[in-house]
Design a protein around this motif. Sequence first.
Motif, PDB file in Angstrom:
ATOM      1  N   TRP A 116       1.154  52.545  18.156  1.00 23.92           N
ATOM      2  CA  TRP A 116       0.030  53.269  17.567  1.00 23.92           C
ATOM      3  C   TRP A 116       0.168  53.286  16.049  1.00 23.92           C
ATOM      4  O   TRP A 116       1.255  53.055  15.517  1.00 23.92           O
ATOM      5  CB  TRP A 116      -0.082  54.700  18.104  1.00 23.92           C
ATOM      6  CG  TRP A 116       1.150  55.559  18.039  1.00 23.92           C
ATOM      7  CD1 TRP A 116       2.070  55.761  19.026  1.00 23.92           C
ATOM      8  CD2 TRP A 116       1.597  56.362  16.919  1.00 23.92           C
ATOM      9  NE1 TRP A 116       3.053  56.621  18.613  1.00 23.92           N
ATOM     10  CE2 TRP A 116       2.787  57.018  17.327  1.00 23.92           C
ATOM     11  CE3 TRP A 116       1.105  56.596  15.643  1.00 23.92           C
ATOM     12  CZ2 TRP A 116       3.490  57.879  16.491  1.00 23.92           C
ATOM     13  CZ3 TRP A 116       1.810  57.451  14.791  1.00 23.92           C
ATOM     14  CH2 TRP A 116       2.986  58.080  15.215  1.00 23.92           C
ATOM     15  N   SER A 117      -0.949  53.530  15.390  1.00 27.32           N
ATOM     16  CA  SER A 117      -0.968  53.631  13.935  1.00 27.32           C
ATOM     17  C   SER A 117      -1.948  54.728  13.549  1.00 27.32           C
ATOM     18  O   SER A 117      -3.041  54.832  14.119  1.00 27.32           O
ATOM     19  CB  SER A 117      -1.395  52.295  13.309  1.00 27.32           C
ATOM     20  OG  SER A 117      -1.302  52.347  11.895  1.00 27.32           O
ATOM     21  N   ALA A 170       4.992  59.209  21.990  1.00 26.46           N
ATOM     22  CA  ALA A 170       4.466  58.293  22.991  1.00 26.46           C
ATOM     23  C   ALA A 170       3.030  57.865  22.701  1.00 26.46           C
ATOM     24  O   ALA A 170       2.677  56.695  22.883  1.00 26.46           O
ATOM     25  CB  ALA A 170       4.548  58.936  24.374  1.00 26.46           C
ATOM     26  N   SER A 171       2.196  58.802  22.218  1.00 24.90           N
ATOM     27  CA  SER A 171       0.765  58.524  22.100  1.00 24.90           C
ATOM     28  C   SER A 171       0.242  58.456  20.675  1.00 24.90           C
ATOM     29  O   SER A 171      -0.827  57.890  20.425  1.00 24.90           O
ATOM     30  CB  SER A 171      -0.022  59.599  22.849  1.00 24.90           C
ATOM     31  OG  SER A 171       0.183  60.874  22.232  1.00 24.90           O
ATOM     32  N   GLY A 172       0.944  59.072  19.727  1.00 25.30           N
ATOM     33  CA  GLY A 172       0.435  59.169  18.366  1.00 25.30           C
ATOM     34  C   GLY A 172      -0.538  60.319  18.173  1.00 25.30           C
ATOM     35  O   GLY A 172      -1.091  60.490  17.075  1.00 25.30           O
ATOM     36  N   ASP A 173      -0.759  61.129  19.212  1.00 25.08           N
ATOM     37  CA  ASP A 173      -1.624  62.303  19.069  1.00 25.08           C
ATOM     38  C   ASP A 173      -0.953  63.331  18.163  1.00 25.08           C
ATOM     39  O   ASP A 173       0.276  63.483  18.169  1.00 25.08           O
ATOM     40  CB  ASP A 173      -1.897  62.945  20.435  1.00 25.08           C
ATOM     41  CG  ASP A 173      -2.697  62.037  21.358  1.00 25.08           C
ATOM     42  OD1 ASP A 173      -3.404  61.152  20.840  1.00 25.08           O
ATOM     43  OD2 ASP A 173      -2.595  62.208  22.585  1.00 25.08           O
ATOM     44  N   VAL A 174      -1.762  64.058  17.384  1.00 25.31           N
ATOM     45  CA  VAL A 174      -1.223  65.074  16.482  1.00 25.31           C
ATOM     46  C   VAL A 174      -0.719  66.263  17.286  1.00 25.31           C
ATOM     47  O   VAL A 174      -1.458  66.853  18.085  1.00 25.31           O
ATOM     48  CB  VAL A 174      -2.286  65.528  15.472  1.00 25.31           C
ATOM     49  CG1 VAL A 174      -1.751  66.675  14.615  1.00 25.31           C
ATOM     50  CG2 VAL A 174      -2.692  64.360  14.573  1.00 25.31           C
ATOM     51  N   ALA A 175       0.547  66.616  17.081  1.00 27.25           N
ATOM     52  CA  ALA A 175       1.131  67.797  17.729  1.00 27.25           C
ATOM     53  C   ALA A 175       0.884  69.043  16.883  1.00 27.25           C
ATOM     54  O   ALA A 175       0.534  70.100  17.405  1.00 27.25           O
ATOM     55  CB  ALA A 175       2.624  67.604  17.960  1.00 27.25           C
ATOM     56  N   TRP A 176       1.087  68.923  15.567  1.00 29.95           N
ATOM     57  CA  TRP A 176       0.794  70.027  14.658  1.00 29.95           C
ATOM     58  C   TRP A 176       0.788  69.532  13.220  1.00 29.95           C
ATOM     59  O   TRP A 176       1.318  68.456  12.918  1.00 29.95           O
ATOM     60  CB  TRP A 176       1.769  71.190  14.815  1.00 29.95           C
ATOM     61  CG  TRP A 176       3.235  70.900  14.638  1.00 29.95           C
ATOM     62  CD1 TRP A 176       4.115  70.533  15.606  1.00 29.95           C
ATOM     63  CD2 TRP A 176       3.996  70.972  13.413  1.00 29.95           C
ATOM     64  NE1 TRP A 176       5.367  70.366  15.083  1.00 29.95           N
ATOM     65  CE2 TRP A 176       5.336  70.633  13.733  1.00 29.95           C
ATOM     66  CE3 TRP A 176       3.678  71.284  12.096  1.00 29.95           C
ATOM     67  CZ2 TRP A 176       6.353  70.596  12.770  1.00 29.95           C
ATOM     68  CZ3 TRP A 176       4.693  71.252  11.129  1.00 29.95           C
ATOM     69  CH2 TRP A 176       5.997  70.914  11.473  1.00 29.95           C
TER      70      TRP A 176
END
Length: 379
Positions: free
Chosen positions: A265-266, A297-303
């Motif tokens: 991911w980028s 794993a996904s590149g989703d924003v955690a915080w």
Amino acid sequence: MTRLRVRGRTAVWRWLAVSAALVLGACSSVEKPKPTPLEPLSARIAGKQVWRASMGKPLHGMTVAVLGDRFMLASEDGRITSLDIGTGAVRSQVSVGAALSAGVGSDGRHAAVVTQNNELVVIDGQREIWRTRLNSRVVTAPLVAGERVFVQAVDRSVLAFDVFDGRRLWTVGRSGEALSLAQPGVLLAYRNTLLVGMGARLLALDPLTGAVRADSTFASPRGTNEVERLADLVGPAARSGEVVCARAFQVAVTCLNAERNAVLWSRPQGGFEGLAIDPEFVAGADATDRISVWRRASGDVAWTSDRLRYRGLTAPLSVGSTLVFGDSEGWLHVFSHDRGEPLLRLSTDGSAIVAPLVRSGLTMLAVTRSGNVFAFRPE
């Protein structure tokens, strides 16, 4: 080849000011924003300074090598010092007799540095065994591995030398780029592969021959001029298992599966400091010191957090379940890595933290602009 030299945040803000002046047609420069004031913090975990040492004037873009029970670091005046991780006592010290431009790399036996006269110097224990002149300036610490010394020049070309006799074994050059970045780049080993940042690409090289095994694009440079399109990968890169993440200067943060040479991911983020990684998260701060943490794993924003904006943050360090940043006033800021909650704040000597934070076990090391070395440990 023209080189853009960016020396920390002062130069970056100067460059931003010039860019803004050109766009607005104004004569005045943009004033650097003031650091965000620190909020009161009641410590939620315990930690303390366990020792302090002095190393002399630190290098611009310096790095610290972690070698078993020692921290190894080099000062600008040419001294290479090994410090005991437990006590801070000097285990060894040797001088190469010249000012340095790049930090120290070591495999535990051999250590390598580069002088401001563009000489690569290799030490065995406390004895210099060879030195050779390079054709280009170097600011990235050499990598010593597999009986070779790997050097990345400012133009991002890479050279390999025999660690015992200094024979040049191969060179991989960079072409087609008008500008390069005078900031430490990406140079690390992954199993039997050498990973090298070359522009906005990460090359996987055969360390024996220099042959390119894989070529992965980490960012797509954009902009109307060469400065805006500059997207060199900057160090330190972050690695956890087979996942390697790196920042493309002012453009993006990208993670790669090094085993499959596949980009995972980028995410766009305009920054210029390195990253941290652990089994769950990837973390970094942008050019305004806004912190972002992504799920590995996904590149989703955690915080995200704006608590430390404009405070001159270092690359972060992952320590257990915490994330630590140094700042330009000598503070270490400890957050929970999953929620971003402030947990602890540690002080040094009031001068900027100038090297990426490192750790060995539970001992964390910070180096300040005043030339002091601080070791901290949780309680």
